[in-house]
Structure formats: C-alpha cells, structure tokens
Design a protein around this motif. Structure first.
Motif, PDB file in Angstrom:
ATOM      1  N   ALA A  89     -15.772  -4.112   5.967  1.00  0.00           N
ATOM      2  CA  ALA A  89     -14.598  -4.987   6.402  1.00  0.00           C
ATOM      3  C   ALA A  89     -14.173  -6.222   6.018  1.00  0.00           C
ATOM      4  N   HIS A  93     -10.399  -6.441   4.253  1.00  0.00           N
ATOM      5  CA  HIS A  93      -9.642  -7.461   5.001  1.00  0.00           C
ATOM      6  C   HIS A  93      -9.232  -8.588   3.820  1.00  0.00           C
ATOM      7  N   PHE A 120     -11.505  -9.644  12.214  1.00  0.00           N
ATOM      8  CA  PHE A 120     -10.675  -8.393  11.899  1.00  0.00           C
ATOM      9  C   PHE A 120      -9.959  -7.760  13.057  1.00  0.00           C
TER      10      PHE A 120
END
Length: 399
Positions: A89, A93, A120
């Motif tokens: 993640a 990102h 997120f």
C-alpha cells in the motif's frame, strides 16, 4: 521454466538487459522489467476486464512494488492497486496509484489501521474476523468516511495455501453482512477468497477451485436475504483469457499480478496475449571445481511447480542461442543464496563478469534483489528508468 518462453517470445528484452548489464547500467542480482510490454499487457487486461464488467486492481508484489512498473500499469489503463500488505500500500501510493483493495492476503495490523484509512482510503478493505472489521470501521470513522468491507469467507473443502487460512464461515454470511452494517464507519460490500482459480498440472489448464463455488453460494444467500450489488472478489492465476469465465461465475473484481508480466503458470504452456516481461539477471563471480559461481540474492523457484532443471543464458554479450544455455544448481530454500553454481565443464566455459539470465515466476518482494525497470525496448532504445529494492524504494547503486 520461463526462460524458453522469454527466448521465443521476447528475445529483444533479454538482449537489451544483457547489454545494459555489460555496459554497467544494471546491477547483478536484479529482476528486470520490460516496461513497454508491461504497459501493453496492462492495456490488454484492462480492455478485457471492461468488456466483462470487472473492476481491475493490479498486484505489484511479484515485481517488488516497482514505481516504474506502477507507472507503466497506469499508462496501460489500470489505475488502482491491490495491496497484499501495508508495504504494498505504501509503495503503490507513493508511486501515484490509488489503493483499490487492502487487507487481502495480509490483514492490516491494529496499530496501522488509522494510517491505512487516513492515508490510503481504499475502495475495499478485506477482513477475516469481527475484530478486524471493527478496527477498519473505527479507523474510517476517524478519517470521516464509511469503509466498504469485504468478508473473506471459507467453507469445508475449500483450497488454501498453508498459512493462508482464515475467514468467516460462508454459511453465516448473511449475519456477517448485517454485523458489518452495524459497525460505525463500516458497511458490508461483498465477499472474497483466494485462490479462486488454480493451474492444474495434469490437464495443463486453469480450473476453478471449490472456493469459487463457495463464493457463488454465499452470493446467492446474500441475494435471498435481500442484498443487491454484491462485490465478488475472485483473485488467482489471472490472464485476460480467463476474465470472461470469471465474470460468468459471478465475479465483479479481478486482480492480475503475474498476468501483467506474463508469468502465470498457464503462460508456460500456452502463448497468451500477455508477453513475458520480467527476467532475473545476475553475473558470474568466480570459478571453482568445474563450476562458475554467480551472484545470488533473488533466486526464487515458485513451489507451485514440480522440480525442473534450471538453466541460464550465460554470455559476455547479448545472446539467446541454445549454445549459451547452461545448467545451474540453485541452493535449496533452507540455505542463503549467496551464489548459484553454473556448469563450467562444457565447451562454453563461463568467465567472471559474464551475464547470467534466468526466467522465473518471481516473488521479488521476498528476496534481496534489485528491481530494475527498463523502457524503450520495443523501439530499440532501452533506458533504465528505476533501480529499487523490494519495497519500491530507490537504491543508491552503484554507490
């Protein structure tokens, strides 16, 4: 195993990678990515997903969450990632991809839930139990939104890799859904499992697992309970040729990983639309006792395959010919792979500094290999775009 496919279907990629290594632009112990092929593969998958009404999220762990890989995938039309863990993640990102799905396969640790929601804000968040559902809901509430929750489900007879077990009983899914809707900051969105599809070595075909039937039965239970617009997330062995069947089985989401770089098990036995776009490259260090020792760090033989003889292309210059193929002994998983041993008893004797190219169905994120993105192979102007570690972070190489 994938080296034969690479040699036949993407030889320019091999030659470009070897040339870049010999000119000092790619380090030994690197997973190298053909970014042009990655972009084309992503476009093929996105087109087929759209045709079949499937949401599509890209899995990036196999190629070390590479930023240049993420950019190529986005150029191909896949805008969001599925994060196998929080490291995924963070990396995707950072690379500019929105996180479409979080929490599957690895759940979000308790202390990271607030950061996951705040930073997120994933489209979907998978949970395996009520405690994790409440953690996700509380985090989303603090961040000012309601989180779409997917319930990971299971039933007797389902297939799970060892260590991947967990989830809600499928027979209880209607009550689970009601419980999710009562969570402040959460709402029930759908169901998921893994794997929904698996390669069958005997038939050399991809077949649905019992898990896919479990998803279908659970979805029917939810419909009988009056629920509509249920998300059905069904990852596993994803190539564009399988998406129509996945949609016909009721899936609404797919998550290609190896498919984006043409290395699912099915790619070994069939020429699928996706071109092979990843190789492992290293370098001969020294000779001893009739063997040439090449630097390790990224050797990974996927246990989904039965044992097979490992070979590498070994040469001081770009080469894909059969004469450059040499047998290699790789240390067992119980040993640290400082080196692998190349046969040096044939007429073609490797020398220190020679390039060695392997074809693996990689899992770069569990190795200590570099990940290198190369653009311009299709146009004949290869250029190194990124040299990173398995967390998608830039490496200061060669310093």
């Amino acid at each position: 195993m994938f080296l034969d496919v690479l040699r036949r279907r993407n030889p320019r990629f091999i030659e470009a990678s070897m040339a870049l290594h010999q000119s000092g632009q790619i380090p030994a112990n690197s997973y190298v990515l053909d970014l042009d092929a990655v972009e084309d593969n992503a476009r093929t998958l996105k087109t087929e997903a759209d045709k079949n009404g499937l949401k599509i999220f890209a899995m990036t762990k196999q190629v070390g969450r590479s930023s240049s890989f993420c950019h190529a995938v986005q150029r191909g039309g896949i805008e969001k990632s599925v994060a196998v863990d929080m490291a995924c993640a963070r990396a995707t990102h950072r690379a500019g991809m929105q996180v479409g799905h979080l929490g599957h396969l690895s759940q979000v640790p308790r202390a990271e839930a607030d950061a996951a929601a705040r930073t997120f804000r994933p489209d979907y968040w998978t949970v395996f139990n009520a405690e994790k559902a409440h953690e996700a809901g509380r985090a989303a509430h603090k961040a000012g939104y309601r989180q779409n929750l997917l319930a990971r489900i299971k039933a007797e007879g389902d297939t799970f890799y060892r260590g991947h077990e967990g989830g809600f009983e499928a027979a209880d899914i209607a009550a689970v859904a009601d419980g999710f809707d009562r969570i402040e900051g959460g709402r029930f969105a759908g169901i998921t499992t893994f794997p929904a599809l698996l390669f069958d070595h005997e038939s050399r075909k991809v077949k649905p697992t019992p898990n896919l039937t479990t998803l279908s039965r659970a979805a029917e239970s939810l419909r009988r309970a009056g629920r509509r617009d249920i998300e059905i997330n069904a990852p596993g062995t994803t190539s564009s040729v399988l998406l129509k069947g996945l949609a016909e089985a009721g899936a609404t989401q797919c998550e290609p990983g190896n498919g984006i770089h043409g290395t699912t098990a099915l790619h070994v036995v069939e020429d699928l639309p996706e071109l092979p776009a990843v190789l492992y490259l290293t370098e001969v260090s020294h000779l001893s006792g009739g063997r040439a020792y090449c630097f390790g760090g990224g050797f990974y033989i996927d246990p989904i395959f039965p044992d097979y003889p490992v070979k590498a292309l070994v040469s001081p210059e770009p080469a894909t010919d059969a004469a450059s193929l040499l047998e290699v002994e790789i240390p067992p998983p119980s040993a640290i792979d400082y080196y692998a041993m190349i046969d040096a008893t044939s007429a073609r004797v490797p020398r220190p500094g020679d390039t060695a190219v392997f074809g693996f169905r990689g899992q770069a994120f569990v190795t200590r290999a570099y990940v290198v993105g190369v653009s311009g192979i299709a146009s004949g102007n290869p250029k190194v775009e990124s040299i990173e570690n398995g967390f998608g972070e830039p490496e200061s190489w060669p310093v």
